[in-house]
Design a protein around this motif. Sequence first.
Motif, PDB file in Angstrom:
ATOM      1  N   ALA A 230      -3.845   9.015   5.547  1.00 13.84           N
ATOM      2  CA  ALA A 230      -3.424   8.440   6.819  1.00 13.84           C
ATOM      3  C   ALA A 230      -1.924   8.582   7.076  1.00 13.84           C
ATOM      4  N   LEU A 231      -1.200   9.220   6.157  1.00 16.91           N
ATOM      5  CA  LEU A 231       0.240   9.393   6.310  1.00 16.91           C
ATOM      6  C   LEU A 231       0.579  10.725   6.958  1.00 16.91           C
ATOM      7  N   ASN A 232       1.652  10.729   7.748  1.00 18.15           N
ATOM      8  CA  ASN A 232       2.218  11.985   8.228  1.00 18.15           C
ATOM      9  C   ASN A 232       2.823  12.749   7.048  1.00 18.15           C
ATOM     10  N   ALA A 233       3.203  13.985   7.297  1.00 16.82           N
ATOM     11  CA  ALA A 233       3.673  14.869   6.224  1.00 16.82           C
ATOM     12  C   ALA A 233       4.812  14.253   5.410  1.00 16.82           C
ATOM     13  N   ASN A 234       5.730  13.548   6.061  1.00 12.10           N
ATOM     14  CA  ASN A 234       6.855  12.928   5.363  1.00 12.10           C
ATOM     15  C   ASN A 234       6.748  11.407   5.378  1.00 12.10           C
ATOM     16  N   GLY A 235       5.513  10.918   5.451  1.00 18.07           N
ATOM     17  CA  GLY A 235       5.298   9.483   5.573  1.00 18.07           C
ATOM     18  C   GLY A 235       5.501   8.723   4.271  1.00 18.07           C
ATOM     19  N   GLN A 236       5.574   7.414   4.411  1.00 18.99           N
ATOM     20  CA  GLN A 236       5.780   6.546   3.259  1.00 18.99           C
ATOM     21  C   GLN A 236       4.752   5.414   3.278  1.00 18.99           C
ATOM     22  N   TYR A 237       4.181   5.140   2.098  1.00 19.63           N
ATOM     23  CA  TYR A 237       3.216   4.060   1.923  1.00 19.63           C
ATOM     24  C   TYR A 237       3.768   3.081   0.908  1.00 19.63           C
ATOM     25  N   VAL A 238       3.761   1.784   1.247  1.00 18.34           N
ATOM     26  CA  VAL A 238       4.230   0.745   0.332  1.00 18.34           C
ATOM     27  C   VAL A 238       3.137  -0.309   0.193  1.00 18.34           C
ATOM     28  N   MET A 239       2.690  -0.534  -1.044  1.00 16.87           N
ATOM     29  CA  MET A 239       1.707  -1.570  -1.332  1.00 16.87           C
ATOM     30  C   MET A 239       2.442  -2.856  -1.701  1.00 16.87           C
ATOM     31  N   VAL A 240       2.094  -3.950  -1.000  1.00 14.73           N
ATOM     32  CA  VAL A 240       2.705  -5.245  -1.274  1.00 14.73           C
ATOM     33  C   VAL A 240       1.798  -6.093  -2.157  1.00 14.73           C
ATOM     34  N   GLY A 241       0.506  -5.981  -1.971  1.00 19.41           N
ATOM     35  CA  GLY A 241      -0.449  -6.724  -2.782  1.00 19.41           C
ATOM     36  C   GLY A 241      -1.754  -5.975  -2.825  1.00 19.41           C
ATOM     37  N   GLY A 242      -2.658  -6.384  -3.723  1.00 17.41           N
ATOM     38  CA  GLY A 242      -3.934  -5.683  -3.785  1.00 17.41           C
ATOM     39  C   GLY A 242      -4.741  -6.040  -5.016  1.00 17.41           C
ATOM     40  N   THR A 243      -5.876  -5.397  -5.145  1.00 17.11           N
ATOM     41  CA  THR A 243      -6.738  -5.618  -6.296  1.00 17.11           C
ATOM     42  C   THR A 243      -6.135  -4.952  -7.534  1.00 17.11           C
ATOM     43  N   MET A 244      -6.554  -5.423  -8.699  1.00 19.32           N
ATOM     44  CA  MET A 244      -5.994  -4.896  -9.941  1.00 19.32           C
ATOM     45  C   MET A 244      -6.212  -3.386 -10.094  1.00 19.32           C
ATOM     46  N   PRO A 245      -7.410  -2.862  -9.833  1.00 20.10           N
ATOM     47  CA  PRO A 245      -7.590  -1.408  -9.965  1.00 20.10           C
ATOM     48  C   PRO A 245      -6.657  -0.620  -9.052  1.00 20.10           C
ATOM     49  N   ARG A 246      -6.450  -1.130  -7.827  1.00 16.34           N
ATOM     50  CA  ARG A 246      -5.579  -0.419  -6.886  1.00 16.34           C
ATOM     51  C   ARG A 246      -4.110  -0.519  -7.297  1.00 16.34           C
ATOM     52  N   ILE A 247      -3.726  -1.655  -7.857  1.00 22.32           N
ATOM     53  CA  ILE A 247      -2.347  -1.809  -8.322  1.00 22.32           C
ATOM     54  C   ILE A 247      -2.051  -0.826  -9.455  1.00 22.32           C
ATOM     55  N   PHE A 248      -2.954  -0.744 -10.425  1.00 17.54           N
ATOM     56  CA  PHE A 248      -2.755   0.193 -11.532  1.00 17.54           C
ATOM     57  C   PHE A 248      -2.787   1.644 -11.044  1.00 17.54           C
ATOM     58  N   GLN A 249      -3.672   1.922 -10.096  1.00 20.93           N
ATOM     59  CA  GLN A 249      -3.739   3.270  -9.545  1.00 20.93           C
ATOM     60  C   GLN A 249      -2.416   3.643  -8.891  1.00 20.93           C
ATOM     61  N   MET A 250      -1.836   2.685  -8.135  1.00 18.81           N
ATOM     62  CA  MET A 250      -0.567   2.960  -7.472  1.00 18.81           C
ATOM     63  C   MET A 250       0.566   3.085  -8.484  1.00 18.81           C
ATOM     64  N   MET A 251       0.550   2.271  -9.515  1.00 18.46           N
ATOM     65  CA  MET A 251       1.616   2.323 -10.518  1.00 18.46           C
ATOM     66  C   MET A 251       1.666   3.670 -11.225  1.00 18.46           C
ATOM     67  N   PHE A 252       0.489   4.246 -11.513  1.00 20.41           N
ATOM     68  CA  PHE A 252       0.457   5.479 -12.295  1.00 20.41           C
ATOM     69  C   PHE A 252       0.426   6.747 -11.434  1.00 20.41           C
ATOM     70  N   LEU A 253      -0.258   6.692 -10.295  1.00 21.46           N
ATOM     71  CA  LEU A 253      -0.398   7.890  -9.465  1.00 21.46           C
ATOM     72  C   LEU A 253       0.620   7.966  -8.338  1.00 21.46           C
ATOM     73  N   GLY A 254       1.120   6.807  -7.891  1.00 21.78           N
ATOM     74  CA  GLY A 254       2.096   6.807  -6.800  1.00 21.78           C
ATOM     75  C   GLY A 254       3.319   7.652  -7.087  1.00 21.78           C
ATOM     76  N   PRO A 255       3.974   7.467  -8.250  1.00 18.13           N
ATOM     77  CA  PRO A 255       5.152   8.290  -8.558  1.00 18.13           C
ATOM     78  C   PRO A 255       4.828   9.782  -8.657  1.00 18.13           C
ATOM     79  N   LEU A 256       3.625  10.111  -9.168  1.00 15.10           N
ATOM     80  CA  LEU A 256       3.237  11.517  -9.285  1.00 15.10           C
ATOM     81  C   LEU A 256       3.054  12.150  -7.914  1.00 15.10           C
ATOM     82  N   ILE A 257       2.344  11.458  -7.029  1.00 19.41           N
ATOM     83  CA  ILE A 257       2.141  11.977  -5.670  1.00 19.41           C
ATOM     84  C   ILE A 257       3.483  12.139  -4.958  1.00 19.41           C
ATOM     85  N   SER A 258       4.369  11.175  -5.134  1.00 18.06           N
ATOM     86  CA  SER A 258       5.679  11.243  -4.489  1.00 18.06           C
ATOM     87  C   SER A 258       6.515  12.394  -5.025  1.00 18.06           C
ATOM     88  N   TRP A 259       6.311  12.724  -6.311  1.00 18.50           N
ATOM     89  CA  TRP A 259       7.117  13.774  -6.950  1.00 18.50           C
ATOM     90  C   TRP A 259       6.657  15.175  -6.556  1.00 18.50           C
TER      91      TRP A 259
END
Length: 323
Positions: A230-259
Motif C-alpha cells: 500500500a506504499l508509494n515507491a518512496n513511502g514510509q510505514y511506521v508501526m505504533v502498536g500491534g500483535t506480537m507476531p506482527r511486531i516481531f515480523q517488523m523488527m526483523f524484516l522492516g530493516p531488511l526491506i528498508s535496506w
Amino acid sequence: MKAVVYKKYGSPNELIYTEVEKPQPKDHEVLINVHAAASINSWDWDLLRGTPFLVRIGGVRKPKFAILGADIAGRVEAVGKAVKQFVPGDDVFGDISGCSWGGFAEYVCASELALSKKPAHITFEDAAAIPQAAVLAFQGLRGKGVIQKGDKVLINGAGGGVGTFAIQLAKLFGAEVTAVDSASKLPKLQALGADYVMDYRKKDYTTSGEKYDFILDVMGNRSIFDCKRALNANGQYVMVGGTMPRIFQMMFLGPLISWIGTKRMGLLMHKPNPADQNELMALWEAGKIVPVIYRQFPLAHVAEAFSYFGEGQHIGKVMIRVR
C-alpha cells in the motif's frame, strides 16, 4: 491513600480498589497529588492482560508494577532534596511509564525529568490526555523524515487516542489524511479533519489499489508485505502498536526491506519525552490540536473503565478522575 492495584495478569476483574501506603519521593523525584485525572492507554491494557508476552519483561509470572497508569496530571505536594525544576504547588503532567507507573492512585512519585509544567488555563483532564498518545502520534508521524504538504497519509486505527491526535497533526503538516476504523467512529474522524474515511470491515486498505506516502499503523494487525503493497515507491510505514507476531515480523524484516528497497518500514519504540509534551501542549494552547475525551470514570470504577476500554468502541481517550 486510595489506589487500584493488581497482583496477577488477567481481566479487569483483577483490578482492586483499595488502601495502600502513600509513597515518599526519592532525591530526584516529586510526590504528585493526582489531582484530577489519569488516562488509560493501550499499554495499560496490555500490561493488565500480560499480552503480548513482550510486556512481561521484568515480571514474567506476576506484574512488575502493582499500580498501572502512565499518563497523569496533578499538583506537586513534595519534592526530593535534589529536585531543581519543581516546587510544591506546581501543576504538572507527564508520562511516568519510565518511573514505575502508578498513576491510578491518589498520589504517585515520579522523576522530575518525566514531567512538564501544566499551564494554568489547561484542565487536568486535557493535560492527562496528552503525554503518551499525543507523543506517540507526534513521534510516529515524524518518523525518519518530515511529511510534506500534499502527502497522502493513512492512519490505521484512527479512532483511538493515538489516532485522533495523529489525524490533527498530519493535517497540520499539510497532508491528505485517510482514517481507517469502524463505521461508528468515522463521522467524528471526519470532524477532526480526515479527508477520507474507511470502514475496515468493508474495505481493506492493503488491497484497495490506493498508494500512500506514509502509513501510521496503530493496529499492527496485517502482514508487513500487505502494508508494503500500500506504499508509494518512496513511502514510509511506521508501526505504533500491534500483535506480537506482527511486531516481531517488523523488527526483523522492516530493516531488511528498508535496506534493499526505497520503501521504509519500521517499528516506533516508545520514548517518553517532556520536550515533545511541551511542544504538543503549545499546539493545544494555540488551538491547533484538541484532546478527544470520550468518557470519564471515577478511580473506584477503574475495572469498569478497563472493560469499557477493552471493547474498543470509544473515540479518543478514556479518563480516570482521581479526585
